[in-house]
Design an enzyme around this catalytic site. Structure first.
Site, PDB file in Angstrom:
ATOM      1  CG  ASN A   8      -1.999   1.099   1.177  1.00 56.78           C
ATOM      2  OD1 ASN A   8      -2.049   1.849   0.488  1.00 56.78           O
ATOM      3  ND2 ASN A   8      -2.897   1.146   2.001  1.00 56.78           N
ATOM      4  NE  ARG A  92      -6.294   2.028  -0.473  1.00 57.74           N
ATOM      5  CZ  ARG A  92      -6.157   3.229   0.168  1.00 57.74           C
ATOM      6  NH1 ARG A  92      -5.039   3.885   0.773  1.00 57.74           N
ATOM      7  NH2 ARG A  92      -7.157   4.144   0.317  1.00 57.74           N
ATOM      8  CB  SER A 210      -6.274  10.501   7.410  1.00 58.59           C
ATOM      9  OG  SER A 210      -5.934  11.775   6.895  1.00 58.59           O
ATOM     10  NE  ARG A 240      -8.505  12.991   0.911  1.00 64.06           N
ATOM     11  CZ  ARG A 240      -8.743  11.784   1.040  1.00 64.06           C
ATOM     12  NH1 ARG A 240      -9.418  11.173  -0.099  1.00 64.06           N
ATOM     13  NH2 ARG A 240      -8.091  10.967   1.940  1.00 64.06           N
ATOM     14  CG  ASP A 282      -3.672  13.258  14.483  1.00 68.90           C
ATOM     15  OD1 ASP A 282      -4.796  13.050  15.110  1.00 68.90           O
ATOM     16  OD2 ASP A 282      -2.693  12.658  14.257  1.00 68.90           O
ATOM     17  CG  MET A 283     -10.465  13.004  15.841  1.00 68.05           C
ATOM     18  SD  MET A 283     -11.608  14.688  15.723  1.00 68.05           S
ATOM     19  CE  MET A 283     -12.334  14.139  14.242  1.00 68.05           C
ATOM     20  N   GLY A 327      -9.419   4.323  11.647  1.00 73.70           N
ATOM     21  CA  GLY A 327      -8.656   5.039  12.528  1.00 73.70           C
ATOM     22  C   GLY A 327      -9.433   5.826  13.908  1.00 73.70           C
ATOM     23  CG  ASN A 331      -8.067   3.626  17.675  1.00 75.60           C
ATOM     24  OD1 ASN A 331      -7.747   2.537  18.139  1.00 75.60           O
ATOM     25  ND2 ASN A 331      -7.562   3.619  16.239  1.00 75.60           N
ATOM     26  CD  GLU A 378      -8.336  -0.150   4.238  1.00 78.34           C
ATOM     27  OE1 GLU A 378      -8.967   0.615   3.203  1.00 78.34           O
ATOM     28  OE2 GLU A 378      -7.561   0.413   4.863  1.00 78.34           O
TER      29      GLU A 378
END
Length: 404
Positions: A8, A92, A210, A240, A282-283, A327, A331, A378
């Site tokens: 990937n 991928r 992300s 985005r 980044d959350m 992600g 989490n 994936e």
């Protein structure tokens, strides 16, 4: 021991996994690693099946300037130090366009067709194709398989597949594709083991990372997705914007004087959570921030998930279950709790304790719509498709266009 390598590749990193092929077609992960910092601070890191470290090695910038060089470094390490020589490689590839509705054995003709979709996935497609070209040049007889993020969504009906534009453009490939298909396919195949009573029902899956999107599953098949022609549509993402009025793009060109290239870069790299917050994409950093714009970005993210859930529930004509994955979905207990609150009108009642424990089932027993957290994989999905090509032969190396 026969092995499959899964690749990937991104712009600054190449993630890879090695699976051994065991009895009765069983796949077992042996190695998980990546080279990141390509072109800046290259570093090779990998762990074994027991998660123990196998390597952690830095390289000078000039040794790993690009993705092909990273592939060479990782390949040399696997072959020379671990004696791993895969019999096939699965990749991928984000965009399969209208040509591919399933994985395909790669040759030079396939690569040429996939190059046409670079402009539709500029953050991903060029980097997905780089290691493919590298391996075709260095190991021309090695079986390579392309697995597409768009393929799983090719089961959409015509009304979900079309835009309200002249049909000729649809025939040329301007249509709603949907992405994160490998993740959704894995979830669809896993649900019968996790929750057999709802696996064939009406399920919304939220792939929140992300890159973020949502998919409506019915009987294990994709019937609608929040993403469309490109990976810009739908939910707000790290960089985005998600859904945006096309008039905004016209405004950027006509009033702000942006070129098409500049608009593309702006939409892919400067918007989303990063643009809205002015803090980070980044959350985790946004949740830790006290900045008001960071809070707004989180509020907006949750709000749009709620709106999209309503749209997908309408497409399904009801809802039997909701699944978080990827992600953020796997989490962040706080994001899950806030989304569940948005879904209360659909019959979701969260169990706060189970959510805090990151349990598989996080809704209360009386919740009309059960809510699950199912980790996605994936890479394993890619390995399975690659193994299927090894077993069944390269008969699928053809274009597969669904007529609609």
């Amino acid at each position: 021991m026969d092995t499959i390598l899964v690749v990937n590749a991104g712009s600054s990193s190449v993630k890879f996994q090695v699976y051994s092929i065991e009895g009765e077609g069983t796949l077992r992960r042996q190695i998980k690693g990546q080279i990141d910092g390509i072109g800046s601070r290259p570093r090779l890191r990998a762990g074994g099946a027991s998660n123990g470290p196998l390597v952690d090695r830095a390289y000078p910038i000039e040794a790993v300037p690009d993705v092909p060089a990273a592939m060479a470094v990782a390949g040399d390490w696997l072959r020379n130090e671990l004696r791993v020589t895969p019999i096939a490689v699965g990749h991928r590839v984000v965009h399969g366009g209208p040509d591919y509705s399933r994985p395909v054995v790669i040759d030079h003709g396939v690569v040429c067709r996939l190059e046409r979709f670079v402009s539709l996935a500029p953050l991903h497609q060029p980097h997905n194709l780089a290691p493919i070209r590298s391996l075709l040049a260095g190991f021309p007889t090695l079986l390579q398989v392309a697995c597409f993020d768009t393929a799983f969504h090719r089961t959409h009906e015509a009304v979900a597949d079309h835009y309200a534009i002249p049909h000729q453009l649809h025939a040329e490939g301007v249509r709603r594709y949907g992405f994160h298909g490998l993740s959704y396919e894995y979830i669809a195949r896993t649900l019968p083991n996790v929750a057999p009573d709802i696996a064939r029902g009406r399920v919304i899956v939220a792939h929140l990372g992300s890159g973020a999107s949502m998919c409506a599953l019915k009987d294990g098949r994709s019937v609608e997705s929040t993403m469309g022609f490109t990976a810009l549509d739908g939910l707000p993402m790290g960089t985005r914007p998600g859904q945006i009025d096309p008039g905004v793009v016209l405004y950027l060109i006509s009033e702000k004087g942006m070129s098409a290239t500049r608009v593309q870069d702006f939409l892919y790299r400067e918007c989303g959570l990063k643009g809205l917050s002015g803090v980070s994409n980044d959350m985790r950093e946004l949740e830790a921030s006290t900045e008001s714009h960071a809070r707004l970005a989180i509020d907006y993210f949750v709000y749009r998930i709620g709106l999209s859930a309503g749209m997908l529930a309408a497409a399904l004509q009801g809802l039997d279950a909701f699944v978080f994955t990827a992600g953020i979905g796997e989490n962040s207990a706080s994001i899950r709790a806030r989304v569940a609150e948005q879904l209360g009108w659909l019959g979701v009642t969260l169990d706060a304790d189970e959510n805090a424990r990151h349990s598989r089932l996080i809704s209360q027993p009386g919740s009309r719509v059960p809510v699950y957290v199912v980790p996605t994989d994936e890479e394993l999905m890619i390995a399975r498709h690659t193994l299927a090509m090894l077993v069944n032969g390269p008969s699928l190396n053809t274009r597969s266009e669904r007529v609609s």
